[in-house]
Design a protein around this motif. Structure first.
Motif, PDB file in Angstrom:
ATOM      1  N   TRP A 463       9.863  -1.614  39.635  1.00 23.94           N
ATOM      2  CA  TRP A 463       9.818  -1.355  38.194  1.00 23.94           C
ATOM      3  C   TRP A 463       9.339  -2.606  37.463  1.00 23.94           C
ATOM      4  N   THR A 464       9.832  -3.761  37.893  1.00 16.57           N
ATOM      5  CA  THR A 464       9.441  -5.022  37.256  1.00 16.57           C
ATOM      6  C   THR A 464       7.946  -5.260  37.384  1.00 16.57           C
ATOM      7  N   ASP A 465       7.385  -4.960  38.555  1.00 17.86           N
ATOM      8  CA  ASP A 465       5.939  -5.133  38.758  1.00 17.86           C
ATOM      9  C   ASP A 465       5.147  -4.300  37.757  1.00 17.86           C
ATOM     10  N   GLU A 466       5.549  -3.037  37.601  1.00 16.53           N
ATOM     11  CA  GLU A 466       4.809  -2.148  36.714  1.00 16.53           C
ATOM     12  C   GLU A 466       4.968  -2.581  35.253  1.00 16.53           C
ATOM     13  N   MET A 467       6.182  -2.951  34.884  1.00 13.99           N
ATOM     14  CA  MET A 467       6.408  -3.368  33.497  1.00 13.99           C
ATOM     15  C   MET A 467       5.640  -4.643  33.187  1.00 13.99           C
ATOM     16  N   THR A 468       5.584  -5.549  34.138  1.00 17.01           N
ATOM     17  CA  THR A 468       4.849  -6.792  33.939  1.00 17.01           C
ATOM     18  C   THR A 468       3.363  -6.521  33.733  1.00 17.01           C
ATOM     19  N   ALA A 469       2.827  -5.555  34.459  1.00 17.52           N
ATOM     20  CA  ALA A 469       1.410  -5.201  34.298  1.00 17.52           C
ATOM     21  C   ALA A 469       1.149  -4.636  32.909  1.00 17.52           C
ATOM     22  N   TYR A 470       2.046  -3.791  32.439  1.00 18.93           N
ATOM     23  CA  TYR A 470       1.895  -3.229  31.089  1.00 18.93           C
ATOM     24  C   TYR A 470       1.974  -4.332  30.033  1.00 18.93           C
ATOM     25  N   GLU A 471       2.931  -5.226  30.195  1.00 17.45           N
ATOM     26  CA  GLU A 471       3.092  -6.321  29.233  1.00 17.45           C
ATOM     27  C   GLU A 471       1.810  -7.146  29.129  1.00 17.45           C
ATOM     28  N   SER A 472       1.206  -7.438  30.268  1.00 14.68           N
ATOM     29  CA  SER A 472      -0.036  -8.217  30.262  1.00 14.68           C
ATOM     30  C   SER A 472      -1.152  -7.481  29.536  1.00 14.68           C
ATOM     31  N   ALA A 473      -1.192  -6.156  29.702  1.00 14.63           N
ATOM     32  CA  ALA A 473      -2.244  -5.362  29.061  1.00 14.63           C
ATOM     33  C   ALA A 473      -2.074  -5.295  27.547  1.00 14.63           C
ATOM     34  N   MET A 474      -0.878  -5.550  27.058  1.00 17.62           N
ATOM     35  CA  MET A 474      -0.607  -5.454  25.618  1.00 17.62           C
ATOM     36  C   MET A 474      -0.875  -6.754  24.865  1.00 17.62           C
ATOM     37  N   LEU A 475      -1.064  -7.839  25.580  1.00 20.01           N
ATOM     38  CA  LEU A 475      -1.299  -9.123  24.927  1.00 20.01           C
ATOM     39  C   LEU A 475      -2.524  -9.053  24.024  1.00 20.01           C
ATOM     40  N   GLY A 476      -2.418  -9.636  22.838  1.00 15.28           N
ATOM     41  CA  GLY A 476      -3.555  -9.680  21.927  1.00 15.28           C
ATOM     42  C   GLY A 476      -3.742  -8.417  21.109  1.00 15.28           C
ATOM     43  N   LYS A 477      -2.903  -7.418  21.342  1.00 12.88           N
ATOM     44  CA  LYS A 477      -2.986  -6.179  20.565  1.00 12.88           C
ATOM     45  C   LYS A 477      -1.924  -6.183  19.461  1.00 12.88           C
ATOM     46  N   THR A 478      -2.186  -5.483  18.376  1.00 13.61           N
ATOM     47  CA  THR A 478      -1.155  -5.234  17.379  1.00 13.61           C
ATOM     48  C   THR A 478      -0.303  -4.063  17.860  1.00 13.61           C
ATOM     49  N   THR A 479       0.824  -3.855  17.232  1.00 18.92           N
ATOM     50  CA  THR A 479       1.670  -2.719  17.601  1.00 18.92           C
ATOM     51  C   THR A 479       0.924  -1.407  17.413  1.00 18.92           C
ATOM     52  N   GLU A 480       0.163  -1.314  16.318  1.00 16.40           N
ATOM     53  CA  GLU A 480      -0.620  -0.093  16.061  1.00 16.40           C
ATOM     54  C   GLU A 480      -1.632   0.139  17.175  1.00 16.40           C
ATOM     55  N   GLU A 481      -2.255  -0.931  17.651  1.00 10.98           N
ATOM     56  CA  GLU A 481      -3.239  -0.801  18.736  1.00 10.98           C
ATOM     57  C   GLU A 481      -2.567  -0.402  20.046  1.00 10.98           C
TER      58      GLU A 481
END
Length: 558
Positions: A463-481
């Motif tokens: 689960w940690t691996d998958e969540m970490t991947a998602y977190e990395s993909a969200m960097l630089g985005k706004t909440t709306e994005e």
């Protein structure tokens, strides 16, 4: 004497008396009324004003606690009349909320407008080598007390802390929240308790009116279970509805957060051991009356007493059955990992959501499994509202008949029972009877999905691996994005990320509609397949809420 003269004299006398009467009335005290929110409800003020001076006052608060709020209102009445105004009148110690409500009610009567809240500012901090983490600690409570029928009231608190620390382990920023879960026989159920009668099929005494009288048994059904949990609010989310003697829970926690900044966990623990009561964990003050507290406070130096003055508005404990706040902070710091972007931070937020789940499935005796997930997301933002970094975790609590070896099994409240699959082989071995001892043991041992580490496996990793991947993909985005990205690139059928591997007709159509850029972005996180919003936890909701409640920060990274 002529009759006309007498008549004119009498008329003049009557007119003079009338004038005197008018003047007398004009000099009489003017009676004004006002109202404001107190600790328990509305406080009303009836103010007598003469020549701009308060000469009489009646303060009433039917919902204030008699011993604290009621006594405070009497004290304030006398003090305000003696002063002739509000100038110089101080709040009654231990009844700050009631006092402020009384002051506001008098101002309302006098037509004095409250000063507008000042714009939120943050103390500038310069730091390097930033790391961040979320810590979750489960605290069981045997209480508070019992209901009118002698049945125990029980609760447990899920304490969540998000900490940002520098290279020396000093806290740069801190956010704390708590989800308190309680039996429905607590006599404040009408004030927004997160009550739970147990799992569907279980029942518990209920005080629906919050008046100390038990109306009957609340039978937990799947519908009630779902409705209840979706309405739960954290202590911060309750805002002004969660009152303490000196303000709201949120107010007090803000004071502690500010006080802890710049300190290491070791320094915070040392302060707690020396400056807080050994009886109830609350900060010591000169007003402490218990013998041990008086002795401990007297042993402090003047300088040390001045340190406690910095948290004089915070009277609650940071480590007691209401929640092990210090433990959650310790865990957040211990869990901290280097931030992926060492950038300046303008806002910091902590979001919390609760998601009920009717499942997964049933045991071999056809008794359903039930669970609920508390998702937490700590997020940092730059000046443009873009995510600098985020850290998410989930606490999953489940019935003991689920065949998971590392589950956070919860039988229910003391006195309740549920099927148990002790060896996690898919077969029910026995029925667990919940006692106070087993209740404490179960809740104390709860672990988050990150805590479970390699034990919490997904098809593509942990689960940690998958969540970490998602977190990395969200960097630089706004909440709306981020929300738009999930809406465009995740399944409408099960909420999972689309990678072109689903054979469901709706998923195939949605993936085909994605742009090449979106498909490439999803390819970069092909190992992350779980949903960010489903029965397993509303992680996206926690991220969205973190932005909604984010506080100003002024962290410059060297």
């Amino acid at each position: 004497m002529k009759k006309g003269f007498i008549g004119r004299t009498a008329l003049a006398l009557v007119l003079a008396l009338a004038m005197l009467a008018v003047m007398a009335v004009s000099c009489m005290a003017e009676v004004l009324t006002g109202e404001a929110e107190g600790f328990g409800g509305a406080i009303k003020a009836e103010v007598n004003v003469e020549d701009g001076k308060i000469v009489g006052l009646m303060l009433t608060g039917a919902d204030e606690t008699p011993a604290i709020g009621g006594t405070a209102l009497e004290t304030l009445q006398s003090a305000i009349v003696a002063a002739g105004s509000l100038d110089g009148v101080e709040a009654v110690s231990g009844a700050t909320w009631t006092s402020n409500g009384a002051f506001a009610a008098v101002k309302n009567a006098l037509g004095i407008e409250e000063e507008p809240a000042q714009e939120e500012t943050a103390e500038a901090v310069t730091a390097s080598g930033l790391s961040h983490g979320v810590g979750v600690v489960s605290t069981p409570r045997l209480g508070p007390g019992k209901d009118a029928e002698g049945v125990g009231v029980y609760s447990f608190n899920e304490v969540i802390a998000y900490a940002i620390v520098d290279s020396e382990g000093r806290i740069v920023d801190l956010e704390v929240d708590i989800v308190e879960i309680i039996t429905p026989n607590h006599d404040e159920s009408n004030d927004g308790d997160n009550f739970m009668a147990g799992w569907p099929g279980q029942s518990y005494n209920s005080d629906a009116e919050g008046d100390g009288v038990i109306e009957g048994q609340l039978e937990e059904t799947e519908e009630i279970f779902t409705e209840e949990l979706l309405s739960w609010k954290s202590k911060r989310q309750k805002g002004s509805a969660y009152k303490m003697n000196s303000g709201t829970w949120e107010d007090e926690m803000d004071i502690f957060e500010s006080f802890f900044k710049g300190k290491t966990v070791e320094e915070i623990n040392a302060w707690f051991e020396k400056h807080c009561s050994g009886l109830n964990g609350r900060p010591l003050t000169a007003a402490s009356t218990k013998e041990d507290d008086v002795a401990k406070y007297s042993a402090l130096t003047d300088e040390e007493k001045a340190v406690n003055d910095a948290v004089s508005g915070a009277t609650m404990s940071v480590r007691d059955p209401h929640g092990d706040i210090l433990g959650a902070i310790e865990k957040a710091v211990a869990n901290a990992v280097p931030m992926r972007q060492q950038k300046d931070i303008a806002k910091v937020g902590l979001g919390v959501t609760v998601m009920p789940r009717l499942g997964p499935g049933k045991d071999d005796q056809e008794v359903p499994c039930y669970s609920f997930n508390i998702a937490a997301a700590g997020v940092c933002y730059d000046a443009e509202g873009k995510v600098v970094d985020l850290y998410a975790d989930v606490m999953e609590i489940i019935t003991p008949n689920h065949d998971g070896a590392d589950d956070n099994a919860f039988t229910g409240w003391p006195g309740q029972s549920y099927n148990a699959d002790v060896d996690a082989d898919g077969k029910v071995d026995e029925v667990w009877e919940q006692t106070e001892d087993s209740f404490v043991a179960q809740v104390t041992e709860f672990k988050t999905k990150r805590d479970l580490g390699s034990k919490y496996k997904m098809k593509s990793g942990t689960w940690t691996d998958e969540m970490t991947a998602y977190e990395s993909a969200m960097l630089g985005k706004t909440t709306e994005e981020i929300s738009a990205w999930v809406a465009a690139c995740f399944s409408d059928v099960n909420g999972r990320s689309l990678h072109g591997t689903s054979d469901k007709e709706a998923d195939v159509a949605k993936y085909a509609a994605m742009t090449d850029e979106q498909k490439a972005e999803m390819d970069a996180i092909s190992g992350a397949t779980m949903a960010l919003r489903d029965g397993h936890g509303d992680i996206l909701g926690a991220i969205e809420q973190a932005d909604a409640v984010a506080k100003a920060a002024a962290i410059t990274v060297e």
